[in-house]
Motif scaffolding. Structure first.
Motif, PDB file in Angstrom:
ATOM      1  N   UNK A 103       0.801  -1.225   0.000  1.00  0.00           N
ATOM      2  CA  UNK A 103       0.000   0.000   0.000  1.00  0.00           C
ATOM      3  C   UNK A 103       0.832   1.272   0.000  1.00  0.00           C
ATOM      4  N   UNK A 104       1.897   1.280  -0.798  1.00  0.00           N
ATOM      5  CA  UNK A 104       2.653   2.526  -0.965  1.00  0.00           C
ATOM      6  C   UNK A 104       1.828   3.502  -1.802  1.00  0.00           C
ATOM      7  N   UNK A 105       2.027   4.797  -1.565  1.00  0.00           N
ATOM      8  CA  UNK A 105       1.310   5.806  -2.349  1.00  0.00           C
ATOM      9  C   UNK A 105       1.897   5.817  -3.757  1.00  0.00           C
ATOM     10  N   UNK A 106       1.086   5.440  -4.732  1.00  0.00           N
ATOM     11  CA  UNK A 106       1.636   5.168  -6.057  1.00  0.00           C
ATOM     12  C   UNK A 106       2.031   6.438  -6.805  1.00  0.00           C
ATOM     13  N   UNK A 107       1.528   7.600  -6.385  1.00  0.00           N
ATOM     14  CA  UNK A 107       1.856   8.826  -7.112  1.00  0.00           C
ATOM     15  C   UNK A 107       3.094   9.504  -6.534  1.00  0.00           C
ATOM     16  N   UNK A 108       3.696   8.898  -5.536  1.00  0.00           N
ATOM     17  CA  UNK A 108       4.868   9.513  -4.913  1.00  0.00           C
ATOM     18  C   UNK A 108       6.098   8.612  -5.040  1.00  0.00           C
ATOM     19  N   UNK A 116       5.879  11.473   3.794  1.00  0.00           N
ATOM     20  CA  UNK A 116       4.479  11.903   3.836  1.00  0.00           C
ATOM     21  C   UNK A 116       3.923  12.058   5.259  1.00  0.00           C
ATOM     22  N   UNK A 149       9.756   5.264  -8.240  1.00  0.00           N
ATOM     23  CA  UNK A 149       8.337   5.144  -7.909  1.00  0.00           C
ATOM     24  C   UNK A 149       8.045   3.701  -7.502  1.00  0.00           C
ATOM     25  N   UNK A 151       6.029   1.453  -8.398  1.00  0.00           N
ATOM     26  CA  UNK A 151       5.869   0.383  -9.391  1.00  0.00           C
ATOM     27  C   UNK A 151       7.163   0.072 -10.142  1.00  0.00           C
TER      28      UNK A 151
ATOM     29  N   UNK B 118      -4.275   1.977  -0.207  1.00  0.00           N
ATOM     30  CA  UNK B 118      -3.514   3.211  -0.003  1.00  0.00           C
ATOM     31  C   UNK B 118      -4.257   4.157   0.931  1.00  0.00           C
ATOM     32  N   UNK B 140      -4.446  11.726  -6.928  1.00  0.00           N
ATOM     33  CA  UNK B 140      -4.604  10.546  -7.771  1.00  0.00           C
ATOM     34  C   UNK B 140      -5.872  10.626  -8.619  1.00  0.00           C
ATOM     35  N   UNK B 218       6.968   7.439 -14.970  1.00  0.00           N
ATOM     36  CA  UNK B 218       6.788   6.012 -15.235  1.00  0.00           C
ATOM     37  C   UNK B 218       5.407   5.655 -15.763  1.00  0.00           C
TER      38      UNK B 218
END
Ligand SMILES: Nc1ncnc2c1ncn2[C@@H]1O[C@H](COP(=O)(O)OP(=O)(O)OP(=O)(O)O)[C@@H](O)[C@H]1O
Ligand SMILES: [Mg+2]
Lengths: 260, 238
Positions: A103-108, A116, A149, A151, B118, B140, B218
């Protein structure tokens, strides 16, 4: 191990239902300073629910939970009361949770993920937060990936970043819900070693896992959670070597380790 | 064709003045629609029925009646209640309310699509719901629905022509004025079409640029690459 007289985490008769299904039916649990408590038990036994109730991601229906000196919910004979949101948030920040799915923040980026909570919740200035975040990343050997990132990382790397994100909050307690269950076998030991280190450094841990070897290597206390109760708790030797409860005996026998 | 160019030279500046009004109408209404739409979306996701239910009615009312009827009602009936708006601001009000209904659905879907894991992580760090929105959900969800929002903006740009019915001197109405003098509807409407196309095309480019700027490096290829590699693997097995 020196034990503080009062537990950092104390659950008394905690109940939780989802609609018709009652998942927790009176959980009693004490976790002391510096302890590494491992929750084991059958799938669907309510381990995740228990952890989520401690963190108040789910609200329990009844019972008393005291965490880090604060009453998060309390029950007397007639009345159940949950502490104000502010108290809950304060407690969450001091016992963050590490999830099975990272559950990492995918936009960061990795670094932003770890910063954060420091910036948003603890209101630490940006530069200082960056330093603290880098220190936390270094502790889990992920500093070299700070600008990537999520991913772009392997599962094991993601989980180490997730641990750093919790660790950066400088919490006395960290909750882990099956931290290695979503990892490829060769990545498991790295993450487990880090959790073991944290325990050795004196952090209080509450860990849910299905991995008997992990319990054996790291747990100070093992609690068996089934049918919504803690059926038995004790040392690794007690639970795996000489369980009193018949269901616990069957479970540890089927999980492949009989003596440690 | 030479008629077209000479007419273009003569009337294009006048049409552009109308186009400017169209653009102003669209931009203000878009901004208003986004703000109201976002608030409506949050409200519709509320656990409290007395917040959710009126907003559902609100969304249905604005979606299920024609925009032109809404504009006419606002322009002609609000004065009965002592609220006198110029055609321009009546247009802005109608377009804003109408758009907010559509956008609220877009935002609601985008917010619901944010990974619950998240969100749990944000909460478990001690974030308040407001902080969770500001730091996780909005960044997001907003980026995720940028293309859809862009589509709505282009639709809005063209819907602005309806505002000519409430005597706002926007692009289409300027064209009508020109035509009533020249009687050359074909060439003038052609110019109008060209202007609309340019404005829409430019907007689409802007949204595309915004999307690329706000999306971390990415993500640009994600969704394509994995599929390609899967295909490559399948090829190998054949
Ligand atoms: N959000 C939910 N809504 C309804 N039922 C739920 C929800 N979450 C969990 N449950 C139910 O609660 C029970 C306990 O679930 P929980 O996830 O706590 O088990 P667990 O011990 O963590 O299992 P596992 O080892 O498989 O992770 C299950 O029967 C599950 O179906
Ligand atoms: Mg679980």
């Amino acid at each position: 191990m020196s034990r503080a007289p009062s537990p950092v985490l104390h659950l008394e008769q905690v109940y939780k239902s989802y609609g018709e299904t009652t998942v927790l039916r009176g959980v009693d649990l004490k976790v002391f300073q510096g302890d590494a408590v491992f929750l084991i038990g059958p799938s669907g036994g309510g381990k995740s629910t228990l952890l989520r109730c401690i963190n108040f991601l789910e609200y329990p229906d009844a019972g008393t939970i005291t965490a880090l000196g604060e009453k998060l919910c309390s029950q007397n004979r007639t009345h159940f009361e949950i502490a104000p949101e502010k108290t809950l948030r304060h407690a969450r920040a001091r016992m963050p949770m590490v999830f099975q799915q990272f559950n990492l923040f995918s936009h960061q980026t990795v670094l932003e993920n770890v910063m954060e909570g420091l910036i948003t919740v603890k209101k630490i200035p940006r530069l200082e937060a960056m330093t603290l975040a880098r220190t936390a990343l270094d502790r889990v050997h992920m500093l070299q990936k700070q600008n990537n990132y999520p991913d772009q990382l392997s599962g094991g790397q993601k989980q180490r970043v997730a641990i750093a994100r919790a660790l950066a909050m400088d919490p006395p307690v960290i909750l882990f819900d099956e931290p290695t269950s979503a990892l490829d076998p060769e990545l498991v030991s790295g993450v487990q070693a880090i959790i073991q280190d944290l325990s050795a450094q004196g952090l209080t841990l509450l860990v849910v896992t299905h991995d008997p070897a992990f319990v054996q290597s790291t747990a100070h206390t093992v609690c068996f959670c089934g049918d919504g109760y803690i059926l038995e708790s004790g040392t690794v030797n007690d639970i795996y070597g000489n369980p009193r409860n018949e269901r616990v005996r069957k479970f540890v026998q089927s999980s492949g380790i009989q003596r440690v | 064709m030479s008629v077209f160019w000479s007419e273009a030279q003569e009337y294009f500046p006048f049409l552009l003045v109308g186009a400017k009004v169209t653009l102003e109408l669209s931009l203000i209404s878009m901004l208003g629609g986004m703000v109201l739409g976002f608030l409506a979306a949050i409200g519709r996701l509320s656990e409290r029925r007395f917040i959710r239910w009126p907003l559902e009615v609100y969304v249905e009312i604005w979606r299920d009646t024609p925009l032109i009827v809404q504009l006419l009602l606002i322009y002609f009936s609000l004065p009965e209640f002592g609220i006198v708006l110029s055609g321009f601001w009546a247009g802005v009000l109608g377009l804003t309310l109408n758009l907010s209904a559509y956008l609220s659905e877009v935002y609601r879907a985008a917010i619901m699509a944010v990974d619950p894991g998240q969100r749990a992580a944000a909460i478990s760090l001690g974030m308040s719901p407001f902080q969770e929105y500001r730091r996780l959900i909005m960044p997001q969800a907003f980026v995720a629905c940028l293309p859809t929002q862009g589509g709505y903006f282009i639709a809005l740009l063209k819907d602005c022509s309806l505002v000519s019915f409430i005597s706002v001197n926007e692009l289409l109405r300027h064209a009508t004025i020109v035509i009533s003098n020249t009687f050359d509807s074909m060439n003038i409407y052609l110019m109008v079409a060209v202007i609309y196309f340019c404005m829409s095309f430019a907007s689409a480019r802007c949204v595309g640029w915004l999307e690329r700027t706000l999306t971390p490096e990415r993500r640009k290829t994600v969704g394509v690459k994995p599929i390609m590699s899967e295909l490559a693997e399948e090829d190998n097995t054949l």
